[in-house]
Every structure is written in structure tokens, then in C-alpha cells.
Design a protein around this motif. Structure first.
Motif, PDB file in Angstrom:
ATOM      1  N   TYR A 138       0.851  -1.183   0.000  1.00 13.06           N
ATOM      2  CA  TYR A 138       0.000   0.000   0.000  1.00 13.06           C
ATOM      3  C   TYR A 138       0.891   1.239   0.000  1.00 13.06           C
ATOM      4  CZ  TYR A 138      -3.847  -3.111   1.355  1.00 13.06           C
ATOM      5  OH  TYR A 138      -4.784  -4.113   1.400  1.00 13.06           O
ATOM      6  N   ALA A 139       0.968   1.885  -1.128  1.00 14.47           N
ATOM      7  CA  ALA A 139       1.740   3.119  -1.246  1.00 14.47           C
ATOM      8  C   ALA A 139       0.789   4.301  -1.127  1.00 14.47           C
ATOM      9  CB  ALA A 139       2.480   3.162  -2.582  1.00 14.47           C
ATOM     10  N   THR A 140       1.048   5.159  -0.166  1.00 11.71           N
ATOM     11  CA  THR A 140       0.213   6.339   0.038  1.00 11.71           C
ATOM     12  C   THR A 140       0.864   7.530  -0.645  1.00 11.71           C
ATOM     13  OG1 THR A 140      -0.507   5.456   2.167  1.00 11.71           O
ATOM     14  CG2 THR A 140      -0.930   7.777   1.759  1.00 11.71           C
ATOM     15  N   VAL A 208      -3.914   9.647  -0.322  1.00 14.49           N
ATOM     16  CA  VAL A 208      -4.707   8.458  -0.619  1.00 14.49           C
ATOM     17  C   VAL A 208      -3.774   7.343  -1.065  1.00 14.49           C
ATOM     18  CG1 VAL A 208      -5.041   9.143  -3.032  1.00 14.49           C
ATOM     19  CG2 VAL A 208      -6.726   7.654  -1.930  1.00 14.49           C
ATOM     20  N   GLU A 209      -4.224   6.129  -0.932  1.00 17.07           N
ATOM     21  CA  GLU A 209      -3.425   5.004  -1.413  1.00 17.07           C
ATOM     22  C   GLU A 209      -3.492   4.934  -2.937  1.00 17.07           C
ATOM     23  OE1 GLU A 209      -5.140   1.956   0.980  1.00 17.07           O
ATOM     24  OE2 GLU A 209      -3.599   2.191   2.526  1.00 17.07           O
ATOM     25  N   ASP A 210      -2.368   4.536  -3.528  1.00 17.08           N
ATOM     26  CA  ASP A 210      -2.245   4.617  -4.983  1.00 17.08           C
ATOM     27  C   ASP A 210      -3.279   3.784  -5.730  1.00 17.08           C
ATOM     28  OD1 ASP A 210      -1.128   2.207  -4.184  1.00 17.08           O
ATOM     29  OD2 ASP A 210       0.656   2.378  -5.460  1.00 17.08           O
ATOM     30  N   TYR A 211      -3.630   2.613  -5.211  1.00 13.75           N
ATOM     31  CA  TYR A 211      -4.578   1.771  -5.944  1.00 13.75           C
ATOM     32  C   TYR A 211      -5.986   2.354  -5.920  1.00 13.75           C
ATOM     33  CZ  TYR A 211      -6.872  -0.359  -1.862  1.00 13.75           C
ATOM     34  OH  TYR A 211      -7.613  -0.576  -0.735  1.00 13.75           O
ATOM     35  N   ILE A 212      -6.334   3.065  -4.853  1.00 12.39           N
ATOM     36  CA  ILE A 212      -7.638   3.729  -4.782  1.00 12.39           C
ATOM     37  C   ILE A 212      -7.687   4.883  -5.774  1.00 12.39           C
ATOM     38  CG2 ILE A 212      -9.172   5.081  -3.302  1.00 12.39           C
ATOM     39  CD1 ILE A 212      -8.219   3.392  -0.961  1.00 12.39           C
ATOM     40  N   LEU A 213      -6.596   5.617  -5.858  1.00  9.18           N
ATOM     41  CA  LEU A 213      -6.517   6.704  -6.830  1.00  9.18           C
ATOM     42  C   LEU A 213      -6.596   6.168  -8.256  1.00  9.18           C
ATOM     43  CD1 LEU A 213      -6.126   9.722  -7.340  1.00  9.18           C
ATOM     44  CD2 LEU A 213      -3.646   9.340  -7.250  1.00  9.18           C
ATOM     45  N   ALA A 214      -5.944   5.038  -8.516  1.00  9.86           N
ATOM     46  CA  ALA A 214      -5.995   4.442  -9.861  1.00  9.86           C
ATOM     47  C   ALA A 214      -7.413   4.030 -10.223  1.00  9.86           C
ATOM     48  CB  ALA A 214      -5.054   3.240  -9.935  1.00  9.86           C
ATOM     49  N   GLU A 215      -8.157   3.492  -9.252  1.00  5.03           N
ATOM     50  CA  GLU A 215      -9.543   3.100  -9.499  1.00  5.03           C
ATOM     51  C   GLU A 215     -10.414   4.325  -9.762  1.00  5.03           C
ATOM     52  OE1 GLU A 215     -12.820   0.656 -10.065  1.00  5.03           O
ATOM     53  OE2 GLU A 215     -10.682   0.175 -10.000  1.00  5.03           O
ATOM     54  N   PHE A 216     -10.190   5.403  -9.008  1.00  3.19           N
ATOM     55  CA  PHE A 216     -10.935   6.646  -9.211  1.00  3.19           C
ATOM     56  C   PHE A 216     -10.646   7.205 -10.606  1.00  3.19           C
ATOM     57  CE2 PHE A 216     -11.222  11.309  -8.986  1.00  3.19           C
ATOM     58  CZ  PHE A 216     -12.502  11.478  -8.490  1.00  3.19           C
ATOM     59  N   ASP A 217      -9.399   7.094 -11.038  1.00  6.46           N
ATOM     60  CA  ASP A 217      -9.008   7.642 -12.337  1.00  6.46           C
ATOM     61  C   ASP A 217      -9.668   6.897 -13.489  1.00  6.46           C
ATOM     62  OD1 ASP A 217      -7.230   9.554 -13.820  1.00  6.46           O
ATOM     63  OD2 ASP A 217      -6.387   7.681 -14.603  1.00  6.46           O
ATOM     64  N   ARG A 218      -9.992   5.621 -13.285  1.00  5.21           N
ATOM     65  CA  ARG A 218     -10.664   4.871 -14.340  1.00  5.21           C
ATOM     66  C   ARG A 218     -12.047   5.458 -14.639  1.00  5.21           C
ATOM     67  NH1 ARG A 218      -8.481   0.396 -11.215  1.00  5.21           N
ATOM     68  NH2 ARG A 218      -6.708  -0.503 -12.319  1.00  5.21           N
ATOM     69  N   SER A 219     -12.710   5.935 -13.601  1.00  4.43           N
ATOM     70  CA  SER A 219     -14.052   6.510 -13.773  1.00  4.43           C
ATOM     71  C   SER A 219     -14.018   8.016 -13.980  1.00  4.43           C
ATOM     72  CB  SER A 219     -14.908   6.193 -12.537  1.00  4.43           C
ATOM     73  OG  SER A 219     -15.017   4.804 -12.332  1.00  4.43           O
ATOM     74  N   PRO A 232       6.774   7.538  -2.379  1.00  2.51           N
ATOM     75  CA  PRO A 232       5.443   7.717  -1.780  1.00  2.51           C
ATOM     76  C   PRO A 232       5.583   8.306  -0.382  1.00  2.51           C
ATOM     77  CG  PRO A 232       6.074   5.400  -1.777  1.00  2.51           C
ATOM     78  CD  PRO A 232       7.094   6.115  -2.606  1.00  2.51           C
ATOM     79  N   LEU A 233       4.507   8.911   0.108  1.00  8.00           N
ATOM     80  CA  LEU A 233       4.541   9.461   1.464  1.00  8.00           C
ATOM     81  C   LEU A 233       4.755   8.363   2.485  1.00  8.00           C
ATOM     82  CD1 LEU A 233       1.583  12.019   1.347  1.00  8.00           C
ATOM     83  CD2 LEU A 233       4.040  12.495   1.139  1.00  8.00           C
TER      84      LEU A 233
END
Length: 285
Positions: A138-140, A208-219, A232-233
Motif C-alpha cells: 500500500y503506497a500512500t 490516498v493510497e495509490d490503488y484507490i486513486l488508480a480506481e478513481f481515475d478509471r471513472s 510515496p509518502l
């Protein structure tokens, strides 16, 4: 299921969710030619509650790491990895889906053999359950609007008048308070709300964690982007929770994870589900 670094907690994955408890079963195909004694005995040597079946507690609400697809079936990074683990151990997979807050108590009361929700192996949790080695990084990150002219350094955002958002009660919220003491923290009970606050210009940045941001970016493509910082932080690793004292199962899970890390399985699944690039995994395999 929410790095990756200082998580006495759990990111989005550790925020308590009010989910209706429900149980469902997903069976992986048993290995036709088990490669070790544990697999050959169908899990008899692993201290499983039901020999031949690995019962896993999950909270299937964290897309893309673990969630229910349109047909109501478990899917995502954790589910794919668990199916590979069950195949490797020569056992069936039984997934029990319930509220996050019930997972550790359920493991303590022997409702499950393991919990798969990317738990941070905190000292407090180690008092009541055991942990595998890390299986998901989990990279923040610090993220802002692509149109932001504020800069890309922590110092650019650690200033009075700057508003940084986070999921309420998450690791990210505390990380903001520790890393950006001069900024204002704005928290939201919903992760998307925290991201939309930045996308619409009502806040300067988000943690935010990188994978959550990636999911948000898809939409919501090109609305919120990670800043181009060198690192990462924070970075931490989610682990499987195992019943206290079941060293046989813990050792078997660790052996599988090392094999999956060395043969590229972890990276393949991570880049399929989570984010384009997988952070470095712990050494020691």
C-alpha cells in the motif's frame, strides 16, 4: 482492504464499514498433483478447522482489491491470489463475507482459518492474532488536480491556507496531520467524496493510497493525479491474519507467498487489478 508505512490502522481498508453480514462460498480447483505434504493431505497438516477447506474471512467492498462482481461473485486481487493459494495447498476455498469490524473477532473465535483484507500487522493486533508476511503493498501518495500550480514538494502543501482531504478515520488522515501540520485537514466518510473535493477545486490536494486513486481515475480520468515526488509518502504491506498459534498454516502461507513473489505471480496480479506499477515487496524470500 486501505498502505504503505504507518498503519496501526488500515487505510480505507481499515475504516469500519456498516455492511450486512453475508456468507458465500467460492471454491478453487484443488491441485491435481500436490507438490508438498500439506497439499497431499488436503490441508490436514495445516491445522484447518475443516480438513481440506481453507475458510477465509473477507469484507468484499474494496474494489479492485476485493469486491463482488455484477453476478455477486467474489473477485479482485485478493480473490485471485487466494484461489492460487488454495490450488497450491491442495484445498478448497470457502470465502465468508462480512463487516470489517467482525473479521478479527471472527478469527479469534475460530470462524475462519485466515482473514484476507490487507491487514496491517500492528503490535496491538499481534496480541490476539498471527500474521503472514506481506502480500499486498500500500503506497500512500499526495495527489492534486493536474491543473495545480502549487508545486510537487511536501513543503509546497505544508502551508497555512492549504486544504488536504482524506478518508475519515484512515491512515491517510493521520499521515496528513503528521506530514502537513501547517495545512488544514478535511475528512470525509466516503473516499470518493474526498477525491471529488480535489477534482472540483474545493481542496488543494488529497492523501490516498495509490490503488484507490488508480480506481478513481478509471471513472474520472485526469481529474486527480499523483504528484511526481521521488517516493510515496508512506509504504506498508497488508498481511493475512491467521488464528493465534497456528504456525503450520502461517508457515505454509508464507512459503506460498515467497513462491508467488519470486515467480512473478504477485506482480502479475497486482498490475492486473491494483495499479500500473507494483512497489517493491519485502525481502527475505
Amino acid at each position: 482492504m486501505t498502505s504503505r508505512m504507518l498503519k496501526s490502522l488500515r487505510l480505507p481498508l481499515a475504516a469500519a464499514l456498516a455492511a450486512a453480514a453475508l456468507a458465500l462460498t467460492a471454491c478453487s480447483g484443488g491441485s491435481s498433483a500436490p507438490s508438498d505434504s500439506n497439499a497431499a493431505s488436503g490441508g490436514d497438516d495445516l491445522g484447518l478447522m475443516t480438513p481440506g477447506t481453507l475458510v477465509v474471512g473477507m469484507n468484499l467492498q474494496y474494489k479492485p482489491e476485493m469486491y463482488l462482481d455484477d453476478s455477486g461473485n467474489p473477485t479482485g486481487y485478493d480473490v485471485d491470489l487466494l484461489n492460487a493459494m488454495a490450488d497450491d495447498l491442495g484445498v478448497k476455498l470457502d470465502i465468508q463475507n462480512l463487516d470489517f469490524n467482525g473479521l478479527i473477532p471472527g478469527l479469534q473465535s475460530k470462524q475462519f482459518d485466515i482473514v484476507s483484507v490487507g491487514l496491517g500487522a500492528t503490535d496491538e493486533r499481534k496480541k490476539v492474532i498471527d500474521f503472514s508476511r506481506g502480500y499486498v503493498p500500500y503506497a500512500t501518495v499526495l495527489a492534486a488536480s493536474p491543473n495545480s500550480t502549487r508545486g510537487t514538494n511536501v513543503d509546497d502543501y505544508n502551508q497555512a491556507g492549504v486544504t488536504i482531504t482524506a478518508l475519515q478515520g484512515s491512515t491517510s488522515e493521520q499521515l496528513i496531520r503528521d506530514t502537513f501540520p501547517n495545512a488544514t485537514v478535511a475528512t470525509f466518510p466516503d473516499q470518493n467524496a474526498a477525491l471529488l473535493e480535489v477534482a472540483t477545486g474545493r481542496a488543494d490536494a488529497t492523501v490516498v493510497e495509490d490503488y484507490i486513486l488508480a480506481e478513481f481515475d478509471r471513472s474520472n480520468p485526469n481529474q486527480v493525479k499523483p504528484l511526481d515526488t521521488d517516493d510515496p509518502l508512506a509504504l506498508y504491506y497488508g498481511s493475512y491474519g491467521v488464528q493465534k498459534g497456528n504456525t503450520k498454516l502461517t508457515d505454509a502461507v508464507d512459503a506460498f507467498l515467497c513462491k508467488a513473489q519470486n515467480d512473478g505471480t504477485l506482480e502479475k496480479l497486482y498490475t492486473k487489478w491494483m495499479a500500473p506499477t507494483m512497489p517493491a515487496m519485502p525481502e527475505g524470500c
